[in-house]
Design a protein around this motif. Structure first.
Motif, PDB file in Angstrom:
ATOM      1  N   THR A 185       0.821  -1.207   0.000  1.00  0.00           N
ATOM      2  CA  THR A 185       0.000   0.000   0.000  1.00  0.00           C
ATOM      3  C   THR A 185       0.856   1.257   0.000  1.00  0.00           C
ATOM      4  O   THR A 185       0.576   2.212  -0.744  1.00  0.00           O
ATOM      5  CB  THR A 185      -0.950  -0.003   1.213  1.00  0.00           C
ATOM      6  OG1 THR A 185      -1.751  -1.183   1.178  1.00  0.00           O
ATOM      7  CG2 THR A 185      -1.852   1.217   1.202  1.00  0.00           C
ATOM      8  N   VAL A 186       1.911   1.278   0.831  1.00  0.00           N
ATOM      9  CA  VAL A 186       2.779   2.460   0.859  1.00  0.00           C
ATOM     10  C   VAL A 186       3.463   2.643  -0.492  1.00  0.00           C
ATOM     11  O   VAL A 186       3.616   3.761  -0.985  1.00  0.00           O
ATOM     12  CB  VAL A 186       3.813   2.363   1.999  1.00  0.00           C
ATOM     13  CG1 VAL A 186       4.756   3.557   1.976  1.00  0.00           C
ATOM     14  CG2 VAL A 186       3.111   2.308   3.358  1.00  0.00           C
ATOM     15  N   CYS A 187       3.853   1.549  -1.121  1.00  0.00           N
ATOM     16  CA  CYS A 187       4.451   1.627  -2.455  1.00  0.00           C
ATOM     17  C   CYS A 187       3.440   2.184  -3.455  1.00  0.00           C
ATOM     18  O   CYS A 187       3.776   3.039  -4.287  1.00  0.00           O
ATOM     19  CB  CYS A 187       4.946   0.258  -2.884  1.00  0.00           C
ATOM     20  SG  CYS A 187       5.900   0.263  -4.409  1.00  0.00           S
ATOM     21  N   ALA A 188       2.190   1.738  -3.393  1.00  0.00           N
ATOM     22  CA  ALA A 188       1.154   2.239  -4.290  1.00  0.00           C
ATOM     23  C   ALA A 188       0.894   3.727  -4.050  1.00  0.00           C
ATOM     24  O   ALA A 188       0.663   4.494  -5.006  1.00  0.00           O
ATOM     25  CB  ALA A 188      -0.134   1.435  -4.110  1.00  0.00           C
ATOM     26  N   ASP A 279      18.404   3.650   4.765  1.00  0.00           N
ATOM     27  CA  ASP A 279      18.109   4.328   6.028  1.00  0.00           C
ATOM     28  C   ASP A 279      17.092   5.453   5.871  1.00  0.00           C
ATOM     29  O   ASP A 279      16.807   6.181   6.832  1.00  0.00           O
ATOM     30  CB  ASP A 279      19.395   4.883   6.638  1.00  0.00           C
ATOM     31  CG  ASP A 279      20.317   3.762   7.122  1.00  0.00           C
ATOM     32  OD1 ASP A 279      19.809   2.798   7.711  1.00  0.00           O
ATOM     33  OD2 ASP A 279      21.539   3.846   6.880  1.00  0.00           O
ATOM     34  N   ALA A 280      16.536   5.611   4.671  1.00  0.00           N
ATOM     35  CA  ALA A 280      15.504   6.629   4.464  1.00  0.00           C
ATOM     36  C   ALA A 280      14.247   6.247   5.221  1.00  0.00           C
ATOM     37  O   ALA A 280      14.001   5.084   5.555  1.00  0.00           O
ATOM     38  CB  ALA A 280      15.204   6.767   2.973  1.00  0.00           C
ATOM     39  N   ASP A 281      13.411   7.235   5.507  1.00  0.00           N
ATOM     40  CA  ASP A 281      12.125   7.009   6.167  1.00  0.00           C
ATOM     41  C   ASP A 281      11.274   6.048   5.332  1.00  0.00           C
ATOM     42  O   ASP A 281      11.489   5.873   4.128  1.00  0.00           O
ATOM     43  CB  ASP A 281      11.405   8.353   6.327  1.00  0.00           C
ATOM     44  CG  ASP A 281      10.068   8.220   7.025  1.00  0.00           C
ATOM     45  OD1 ASP A 281      10.064   7.874   8.227  1.00  0.00           O
ATOM     46  OD2 ASP A 281       9.021   8.436   6.381  1.00  0.00           O
ATOM     47  N   PHE A 282      10.282   5.444   5.959  1.00  0.00           N
ATOM     48  CA  PHE A 282       9.358   4.574   5.239  1.00  0.00           C
ATOM     49  C   PHE A 282       8.803   5.247   3.985  1.00  0.00           C
ATOM     50  O   PHE A 282       8.529   4.581   2.981  1.00  0.00           O
ATOM     51  CB  PHE A 282       8.176   4.177   6.136  1.00  0.00           C
ATOM     52  CG  PHE A 282       8.515   3.192   7.225  1.00  0.00           C
ATOM     53  CD1 PHE A 282       9.526   2.259   7.076  1.00  0.00           C
ATOM     54  CD2 PHE A 282       7.774   3.173   8.401  1.00  0.00           C
ATOM     55  CE1 PHE A 282       9.815   1.335   8.066  1.00  0.00           C
ATOM     56  CE2 PHE A 282       8.048   2.256   9.403  1.00  0.00           C
ATOM     57  CZ  PHE A 282       9.071   1.333   9.238  1.00  0.00           C
ATOM     58  N   SER A 283       8.624   6.549   4.040  1.00  0.00           N
ATOM     59  CA  SER A 283       8.094   7.286   2.894  1.00  0.00           C
ATOM     60  C   SER A 283       9.090   7.362   1.745  1.00  0.00           C
ATOM     61  O   SER A 283       8.753   7.843   0.657  1.00  0.00           O
ATOM     62  CB  SER A 283       7.700   8.701   3.319  1.00  0.00           C
ATOM     63  OG  SER A 283       8.821   9.395   3.850  1.00  0.00           O
ATOM     64  N   GLY A 284      10.312   6.855   1.942  1.00  0.00           N
ATOM     65  CA  GLY A 284      11.349   6.906   0.920  1.00  0.00           C
ATOM     66  C   GLY A 284      11.017   6.137  -0.341  1.00  0.00           C
ATOM     67  O   GLY A 284      11.744   6.248  -1.339  1.00  0.00           O
ATOM     68  N   PHE A 285       9.925   5.361  -0.346  1.00  0.00           N
ATOM     69  CA  PHE A 285       9.469   4.740  -1.590  1.00  0.00           C
ATOM     70  C   PHE A 285       9.373   5.783  -2.702  1.00  0.00           C
ATOM     71  O   PHE A 285       9.700   5.516  -3.855  1.00  0.00           O
ATOM     72  CB  PHE A 285       8.081   4.114  -1.399  1.00  0.00           C
ATOM     73  CG  PHE A 285       8.091   2.687  -0.917  1.00  0.00           C
ATOM     74  CD1 PHE A 285       8.552   1.659  -1.733  1.00  0.00           C
ATOM     75  CD2 PHE A 285       7.611   2.368   0.336  1.00  0.00           C
ATOM     76  CE1 PHE A 285       8.528   0.340  -1.303  1.00  0.00           C
ATOM     77  CE2 PHE A 285       7.588   1.049   0.779  1.00  0.00           C
ATOM     78  CZ  PHE A 285       8.050   0.034  -0.044  1.00  0.00           C
ATOM     79  N   VAL A 286       8.900   6.982  -2.341  1.00  0.00           N
ATOM     80  CA  VAL A 286       8.693   7.998  -3.371  1.00  0.00           C
ATOM     81  C   VAL A 286      10.016   8.466  -3.958  1.00  0.00           C
ATOM     82  O   VAL A 286      10.096   8.832  -5.135  1.00  0.00           O
ATOM     83  CB  VAL A 286       7.855   9.172  -2.813  1.00  0.00           C
ATOM     84  CG1 VAL A 286       8.704  10.110  -1.952  1.00  0.00           C
ATOM     85  CG2 VAL A 286       7.171   9.931  -3.935  1.00  0.00           C
ATOM     86  N   GLU A 287      11.088   8.434  -3.162  1.00  0.00           N
ATOM     87  CA  GLU A 287      12.408   8.797  -3.681  1.00  0.00           C
ATOM     88  C   GLU A 287      12.910   7.757  -4.676  1.00  0.00           C
ATOM     89  O   GLU A 287      13.564   8.095  -5.667  1.00  0.00           O
ATOM     90  CB  GLU A 287      13.405   8.957  -2.533  1.00  0.00           C
ATOM     91  CG  GLU A 287      13.061  10.059  -1.546  1.00  0.00           C
ATOM     92  CD  GLU A 287      14.075  10.150  -0.421  1.00  0.00           C
ATOM     93  OE1 GLU A 287      15.276  10.267  -0.722  1.00  0.00           O
ATOM     94  OE2 GLU A 287      13.654  10.072   0.741  1.00  0.00           O
ATOM     95  N   ILE A 288      12.620   6.499  -4.431  1.00  0.00           N
ATOM     96  CA  ILE A 288      13.039   5.442  -5.346  1.00  0.00           C
ATOM     97  C   ILE A 288      12.378   5.641  -6.711  1.00  0.00           C
ATOM     98  O   ILE A 288      12.981   5.381  -7.760  1.00  0.00           O
ATOM     99  CB  ILE A 288      12.682   4.058  -4.782  1.00  0.00           C
ATOM    100  CG1 ILE A 288      13.339   3.844  -3.416  1.00  0.00           C
ATOM    101  CG2 ILE A 288      13.101   2.947  -5.739  1.00  0.00           C
ATOM    102  CD1 ILE A 288      12.867   2.595  -2.679  1.00  0.00           C
TER     103      ILE A 288
END
Length: 296
Positions: A185-188, A279-288
């Motif tokens: 879900t966080v990835c989506a 080591d990025a925050d869980f929200s780091g998906f968006v950086e990827i």
């Protein structure tokens, strides 16, 4: 709630507020952490500090763990200065493990503890740092019914509910189901934020626009702000999500369960690690996912 002498290993982002709730509930809590300063920070709240895990087993009826991974759990419990290390005098009759580790490892550790007369309850949690701070965690527990029932009043200090899922290991399997849903879900959400940005709309308004619809969720309301604002305190690291997704993949292989979505998330997290974002925050998906236009 019966007031008991408790031990707690791992006062980190999750563990520290959980310990605070135990202290406010009237329990005597002795704390150990590999980094002593994290344990000592709780003295002002009423905790005492143990020099090693073994000291907890001498003084505590129940010891709770909230550490990084399976290797850390094994070291804390069975290491040279561990709770149940060779020659240790043991008052503890139950270990409650809030860590997220593989179910098969949990069962093996529980068997070793049982041989020494110590019960094991695997009790991973969901709800994040906010849930730990607010005392509203969801706990999925594995173990003998009598053992789960015995520790439930303790866990109620920081949990909104404790659900007994079955024998030892069942709690960890349930947590893998939880993490499969959460990470996908966080990835989506990160994909949606990226699409919104590239389409020229204000991604920060997604929670408002989707409120009350099928896409609305606690995760949407938590992570869109974290993906669109700077300067927010981290609530976890992508390396933790990667550890959990790798464990999901192993469990899927062991049970012959097809999990193509989790497989895709696994590869995205591996890519993030290769990009230096472990080591990025869980929200780091968006950086990827922020590959520049024309760069892929």
């Amino acid at each position: 709630m019966d007031r008991q002498a408790l031990g707690f290993c791992g006062p980190g982002l999750m563990g520290a507020p959980m310990i605070g709730h135990l202290l406010r509930a009237g329990h005597a809590v002795q704390v150990w952490n590999r980094t002593p300063a994290k344990a000592e920070a709780l003295v002002a709240a009423g905790a005492s500090v143990a020099p090693a895990p073994r000291a907890l087993a001498v003084n505590a009826d129940v010891v709770l763990l909230c550490v990084a991974d399976a290797a850390a759990v094994e070291a804390v419990v069975f290491g040279e200065q561990g709770l149940l290390g060779a020659g240790a005098a043991v008052r503890t009759r139950c270990i409650v493990d809030h860590s997220s580790i593989p179910p098969d490892v949990t069962r093996a550790l529980a068997q070793r503890a049982a041989a020494l007369g110590v019960a094991w309850v695997d009790a991973p949690v969901s709800g994040g740092v906010a849930g730990a701070q607010n005392g509203t965690l969801a706990i999925m527990a594995g173990g003998a019914a009598a053992d789960v029932e015995a520790v439930a009043p303790i866990l109620s200090a920081y949990a909104a509910r404790v659900t007994h899922m079955g024998a030892v290991g069942a709690g960890q399997t349930t947590k893998l189901c939880n993490q499969a849903i959460v990470t996908a879900t966080v990835c989506a959400i990160a994909e949606a934020v990226s699409l919104a940005r590239r389409s020229g709309i204000d991604a920060a308004k997604l929670p408002e626009a989707l409120a009350g619809g099928w896409a609305d969720s606690t995760l949407l309301r938590t992570f869109v702000p974290r993906m669109t604002q700077d300067g927010l305190e981290p609530i976890g690291a992508l390396r933790t999500f990667q550890k959990d997704v790798e464990t999901i993949a192993a469990a899927a292989a062991q049970t012959g369960t097809p999990m193509p979505v989790s497989g895709a998330v696994q590869q995205i997290l591996r890519l993030g690690a290769a990009m230096g974002l472990a080591d990025a925050d869980f929200s780091g998906f968006v950086e990827i996912l922020q590959t520049p236009r024309g760069g892929a």
